[in-house]
Design a protein around this motif. Structure first.
Motif, mmCIF file in Angstrom:
data_model
loop_
_atom_site.group_PDB
_atom_site.id
_atom_site.type_symbol
_atom_site.label_atom_id
_atom_site.label_comp_id
_atom_site.label_asym_id
_atom_site.label_seq_id
_atom_site.Cartn_x
_atom_site.Cartn_y
_atom_site.Cartn_z
ATOM 1 N N SER A 56 8.622 11.752 50.494
ATOM 2 C CA SER A 56 7.900 11.673 51.927
ATOM 3 C C SER A 56 6.588 10.834 52.125
ATOM 4 O O SER A 56 6.364 10.361 53.048
ATOM 5 C CB SER A 56 7.669 13.103 52.503
ATOM 6 O OG SER A 56 6.511 13.566 51.435
ATOM 7 N N ASN A 93 12.425 29.420 61.205
ATOM 8 C CA ASN A 93 13.338 28.677 60.764
ATOM 9 C C ASN A 93 14.835 28.972 61.295
ATOM 10 O O ASN A 93 15.769 28.219 61.087
ATOM 11 C CB ASN A 93 13.648 28.732 59.403
ATOM 12 C CG ASN A 93 12.442 28.237 58.343
ATOM 13 O OD1 ASN A 93 11.871 27.358 58.705
ATOM 14 N ND2 ASN A 93 12.263 28.926 57.390
ATOM 15 N N THR A 96 12.625 23.422 64.580
ATOM 16 C CA THR A 96 13.588 23.050 63.566
ATOM 17 C C THR A 96 14.919 22.204 64.240
ATOM 18 O O THR A 96 15.612 21.534 63.593
ATOM 19 C CB THR A 96 14.424 24.520 63.308
ATOM 20 O OG1 THR A 96 14.431 25.142 64.339
ATOM 21 C CG2 THR A 96 13.439 25.253 62.362
ATOM 22 N N ILE A 141 14.072 17.972 64.327
ATOM 23 C CA ILE A 141 14.465 17.252 63.086
ATOM 24 C C ILE A 141 15.451 16.306 63.368
ATOM 25 O O ILE A 141 15.875 15.222 62.731
ATOM 26 C CB ILE A 141 14.832 18.191 61.823
ATOM 27 C CG1 ILE A 141 14.862 17.039 60.434
ATOM 28 C CG2 ILE A 141 16.236 18.774 61.892
ATOM 29 C CD1 ILE A 141 13.235 16.913 60.156
ATOM 30 N N VAL A 152 12.646 11.717 57.541
ATOM 31 C CA VAL A 152 13.313 13.003 57.680
ATOM 32 C C VAL A 152 12.702 13.989 56.472
ATOM 33 O O VAL A 152 12.306 15.194 56.846
ATOM 34 C CB VAL A 152 14.727 13.027 57.219
ATOM 35 C CG1 VAL A 152 15.248 14.425 57.207
ATOM 36 C CG2 VAL A 152 15.552 12.441 58.210
ATOM 37 N N ALA A 153 12.411 13.442 55.163
ATOM 38 C CA ALA A 153 11.481 14.270 54.249
ATOM 39 C C ALA A 153 10.165 14.557 54.660
ATOM 40 O O ALA A 153 9.678 15.783 54.429
ATOM 41 C CB ALA A 153 11.490 13.612 52.856
ATOM 42 N N SER A 169 10.609 17.353 57.406
ATOM 43 C CA SER A 169 10.754 18.458 56.670
ATOM 44 C C SER A 169 9.375 19.239 56.035
ATOM 45 O O SER A 169 9.318 20.405 56.075
ATOM 46 C CB SER A 169 11.958 18.378 55.814
ATOM 47 O OG SER A 169 12.979 17.776 56.371
ATOM 48 N N ILE A 180 7.585 20.789 58.834
ATOM 49 C CA ILE A 180 7.997 21.845 59.500
ATOM 50 C C ILE A 180 7.659 23.056 58.667
ATOM 51 O O ILE A 180 7.616 24.192 58.884
ATOM 52 C CB ILE A 180 9.639 21.542 59.752
ATOM 53 C CG1 ILE A 180 9.687 20.772 60.826
ATOM 54 C CG2 ILE A 180 10.159 23.039 59.956
ATOM 55 C CD1 ILE A 180 11.121 20.458 61.196
ATOM 56 N N ALA A 181 7.571 22.799 57.254
ATOM 57 C CA ALA A 181 7.676 23.893 56.341
ATOM 58 C C ALA A 181 6.128 24.268 56.097
ATOM 59 O O ALA A 181 5.888 25.461 55.586
ATOM 60 C CB ALA A 181 7.973 23.435 54.978
#
Length: 310
Positions: free
Chosen positions: A58, A242, A260, A263, A277-278, A281, A284-285
């Motif tokens: 990322s 999630n 979610t 993405i 995308v990484a 993610s 989001i986490a």
């Protein structure tokens, strides 16, 4: 000649191990524990490798990794996080997730606490049947209820200040209700088992002091259930935050999609920037990680309840 007055000393023979092993006592158990530690360390590394690899990529530029490969090292940049935040519109979708997650978690914990208190503290004919009814929602796959739930939500009319469509479709409350329905059973099962371990003498003393059922629930039971409530809050925030399936089915406008679903905005038409995308993610986490670290002590205490006695 005179006999010696000293008595002869008898020396006990040394006992030898017939196998000739000189291994100290407990060495076998130490080697066994060391083998278990090595095995757990390897499993932990295998488990964390995909996450660490995604975090590493990322921070890397797509042009560099496409030229040198993903096994190379270099091309570090922070542009992926900036582009992911703007392209996925995280500032808006995270608010949507907050509108869904916070009420759903609070409502789930409150309703499950009420049901668990009734099941744990009152004996009646349908006690176990009531608990099984609330737990049965966790035994059915969501895909099996897709068409009935969709038709039911489409038929239920609500005021336009609740939903722009006039039904539970395309509304936050529809998604909140379906999450509460699926999560209440699990929370009720956990809380009822914990409430059954509370001493009955506490409730007998409360009854002697004139405490009614509501006072027993709010002032006695809920304060004692802080550890399991904190553990369940951590799990429920993670699961509802999630959740992707019901959001895709019940929401029909993009301005209400949770984080979610955003993405998908990071995927290109002809190619996908995996580093971008990484980065999305990881963003989001972050909220679920923050909740876990804030409630870490209570979460561990809730999981270890009943592990020891005395």
């Amino acid at each position: 000649m005179t006999a010696s007055s000293e008595a002869p000393q008898v020396v006990a023979p040394k006992l030898r191990n017939p196998l000739g092993n000189k291994r100290p006592q407990g060495a076998g158990s130490k080697k066994g524990n060391r083998g278990i530690q090595v095995f757990l360390a390897v499993v932990a590394l295998v488990w964390i490798f995909p996450v660490a690899y995604a975090v590493l990529n990322s921070f890397r530029d797509y042009a560099y990794t496409s030229k040198h490969g993903y096994l190379s090292f270099g091309g570090f940049t922070l542009a992926n996080y900036k582009n992911a935040w703007e392209q996925a519109n995280f500032s808006h979708t995270m608010l949507n997730s907050a509108y869904i997650t916070v009420p759903a978690v609070l409502l789930t914990l409150f309703l499950s606490s009420c049901v668990a208190f009734v099941v744990a503290r009152f004996s009646f004919k349908f006690n176990l049947a009531l608990l099984g009814l609330f737990t049965a929602a966790n035994l059915l796959p969501p895909q099996a209820l897709l068409i009935p739930v969709y038709r039911m939500f489409r038929a239920i009319e609500v005021p336009f200040w609740v939903s722009d469509s006039g039904t539970l479709l395309n509304s936050y409350w529809g998604l909140i209700l379906v999450n509460v329905a699926f999560q209440t059973g699990f929370c009720t099962f956990v809380l009822s088992n914990y409430m059954k371990t509370l001493p009955r003498e506490l409730y007998e003393s409360a009854v002697v002091d004139g405490a009614g059922v509501l006072r027993q629930f709010f002032q006695l039971t809920l304060p004692l259930c802080r550890p399991p409530l904190a553990a369940l809050a951590t799990l429920e925030v993670t699961w509802i935050y999630n959740e992707f399936f019901w959001a895709t089915v019940l929401l029909q406008s993009g301005d209400k999609y949770p984080v979610t679903s955003s993405i998908n905005n990071l995927r290109g038409q002809f190619f996908t920037d995996n580093n971008l995308v990484a980065a999305g993610s990881v963003v989001i986490a972050l909220p679920t990680l923050i909740v876990f670290f804030l409630l870490q002590k209570q979460f561990v205490a809730g999981l270890t309840l009943g592990a020891t006695k005395g």
